[in-house]
Design an enzyme around this catalytic site. Structure first.
Site, short mmCIF file in Angstrom:
data_model
loop_
_atom_site.label_atom_id
_atom_site.label_comp_id
_atom_site.label_asym_id
_atom_site.label_seq_id
_atom_site.Cartn_x
_atom_site.Cartn_y
_atom_site.Cartn_z
N LYS A 189 0.95 -1.28 -0.61
CA LYS A 189 0.29 -0.01 0.14
C LYS A 189 1.45 1.33 0.07
O LYS A 189 2.06 1.10 1.14
CB LYS A 189 -0.97 0.42 1.56
CG LYS A 189 -1.80 1.51 0.96
CD LYS A 189 -2.80 1.44 2.13
CE LYS A 189 -2.33 2.09 3.64
NZ LYS A 189 -3.63 1.78 4.76
N GLY A 225 -2.75 -0.09 17.90
CA GLY A 225 -4.07 -0.32 16.42
C GLY A 225 -2.19 0.56 15.52
O GLY A 225 -3.02 1.45 14.36
P1 NAD Z 1 -8.73 12.99 9.48
O1 NAD Z 1 -7.83 14.63 9.46
O2 NAD Z 1 -9.68 13.70 9.76
O3 NAD Z 1 -9.32 13.86 11.93
C1 NAD Z 1 -7.59 14.20 12.36
C2 NAD Z 1 -8.14 13.70 13.81
O4 NAD Z 1 -7.45 14.22 15.10
C3 NAD Z 1 -9.71 15.62 14.55
O5 NAD Z 1 -10.53 14.67 14.85
C4 NAD Z 1 -8.57 16.12 14.82
O6 NAD Z 1 -9.41 16.81 15.27
C5 NAD Z 1 -7.33 15.63 15.43
N1 NAD Z 1 -6.56 16.02 15.74
C6 NAD Z 1 -5.51 17.44 15.09
N2 NAD Z 1 -4.78 18.07 15.72
C7 NAD Z 1 -4.66 17.04 17.24
C8 NAD Z 1 -4.22 17.23 18.49
N3 NAD Z 1 -3.20 18.24 18.31
N4 NAD Z 1 -4.41 16.81 19.69
C9 NAD Z 1 -5.34 16.10 19.27
N5 NAD Z 1 -6.36 15.97 18.73
C10 NAD Z 1 -5.98 16.53 17.10
O7 NAD Z 1 -7.97 12.28 10.32
P2 NAD Z 1 -8.67 10.66 9.97
O8 NAD Z 1 -8.39 10.20 8.83
O9 NAD Z 1 -9.86 10.46 11.20
O10 NAD Z 1 -7.82 9.76 10.61
C11 NAD Z 1 -7.33 10.04 11.95
C12 NAD Z 1 -5.74 9.55 12.59
O11 NAD Z 1 -5.98 7.74 11.94
C13 NAD Z 1 -4.74 10.32 11.67
O12 NAD Z 1 -3.75 10.29 12.15
C14 NAD Z 1 -4.89 8.61 11.15
O13 NAD Z 1 -3.25 8.79 10.25
C15 NAD Z 1 -4.78 7.79 11.64
N6 NAD Z 1 -4.74 6.55 11.06
C16 NAD Z 1 -4.65 5.28 10.74
C17 NAD Z 1 -5.22 3.63 10.63
C18 NAD Z 1 -4.20 2.78 11.14
O14 NAD Z 1 -4.12 1.54 11.05
N7 NAD Z 1 -3.98 2.95 12.73
C19 NAD Z 1 -5.74 4.12 9.93
C20 NAD Z 1 -6.32 4.71 9.15
C21 NAD Z 1 -6.35 6.31 10.21
#
Ligand code: NAD
Length: 319
Positions: free
Chosen positions: A66, A290
């Protein structure tokens, strides 16, 4: 090879498919039949991250990569911040089989992993679901969690409270009462999903009651952090992959602080494969780190490819 555009994914792969695919690939990894290759993940500046997650699942017949990342400027341009594509190859010949839109698949497989951890590790009587975060991924997490427990209500906190109304809409859609709360109120939750892009801990040990299960899903890169390391030191720890957990997952901080050792972290797949024990008492805190592994991506992309072939969908090209 078949190109399966993002627009086709919703009709090819369901949330239920993602549950099955994720459980199967994590269990395969625990049995030594599948493995992730080392992750490449680079910071591009201005919060952007780009990289590659790859691996091979001999049991599932998948090999691939990916390519994608997180681009926080996208939302303002009407796109989701996460962007990815999944490439599948024939594990025997190395020939390319498919290029699959990876955005919805990432959302589904990430939500499935957290929900599977809740299913296996939350107390049987868990009734209050807490969510920290309200971005694109949060709604998928809520929908998947709603499949594994009969929740009475959802409580949620987000740094940017104006984003919580979209999550409330999802709660309403799945028939659950929703309340926006302060972090202190997270002590009411029996399970908490964290799904933010935060660079520093929001959820502290004092915000979490004994007996809670946490699914920490946002930290997938060096430098991100959602929860206080002391919380990991108190918890029974699980992850999708130990190597990722200690380097790019939530555990990176507790490891750096010397609070946790890699041996303290159990692969969720080992639990699924019947090789490890889960929760030991009603009062212990369990935490699933995760990080998001390639095997999950390959597994759901494999479902998309099989369905697209069966229904003669997608665009076939010679390469
Ligand atoms: P998004 O950009 O749509 O949302 C970001 C979220 O983080 C929002 O709720 C925002 O308010 C919050 N945020 C931003 N800055 C912040 C801070 N300084 N302190 C606290 N909260 C803060 O992103 P998303 O698509 O919802 O993804 C969220 C996270 O999950 C990202 O970091 C993404 O990389 C991660 N992710 C992880 C996996 C995994 O498999 N573990 C998969 C997909 C996404």
């Amino acid at each position: 090879m078949l190109i399966i555009p993002e627009a086709l994914i919703a009709q090819l792969v369901s949330a239920e498919d993602a549950f099955g695919a994720v459980e199967a690939c994590l269990a395969s990894a625990a049995r030594g039949e599948a493995g992730n290759f080392p992750v490449i993940r680079e910071a591009l500046g201005e919060g952007r991250q780009y990289g590659f997650k790859s691996g091979i699942d001999r049991a599932g017949g998948q090999m691939g990569v990916k390519a994608g990342g997180y681009f926080p400027g996208n939302a303002a341009r009407g796109m989701i911040n996460h962007q990815s594509s999944i490439f599948l190859f024939d594990p025997d010949s190395g020939r390319p089989l498919a290029m699959v839109g990876g955005n919805l698949l990432t959302a589904l497989r990430t939500a499935a992993a957290a929900a599977i951890s809740i299913d296996r590790l939350a107390r049987p009587d868990a009734r209050v679901l807490g969510i920290v975060g309200a971005g694109h991924q949060a709604g998928y997490q809520l929908r998947a969690a709603a499949r594994v427990r009969p929740w009475d209500r959802v409580i949620a906190w987000n740094l940017h409270p104006e984003m919580l109304s979209r999550l409330e809409d999802v709660a309403t859609d799945v028939g659950l009462p929703f309340e926006a709360v302060g972090l202190d109120a997270m002590r009411q939750a029996d399970a908490i999903i964290t799904i933010t892009s935060s660079p520093a801990a929001s959820l502290m040990a004092a915000h979490v009651a004994p007996g809670t299960h946490l699914a920490c899903m946002g930290t997938d890169t060096k430098g991100k952090q959602e929860v206080e390391p002391a919380l990991l030191a108190q918890a029974r720890l699980f992850t999708d992959e130990v190597a990722q957990s200690i380097s790019i997952g939530e555990a990176q901080h507790a490891i750096a602080a010397g609070l946790v050792q890699p041996e303290d972290i159990t692969p969720l797949g080992a639990l699924l494969a019947g090789q490890a024990e889960g929760r030991q008492s009603q009062s212990e805190i369990t935490l699933f780190d995760g990080t998001g592994v390639a095997l999950q991506d390959l597994a759901v992309a494999g479902v998309a490819l099989a369905r697209a072939r069966a229904r003669s969908l997608g665009i076939s090209v010679e390469v």
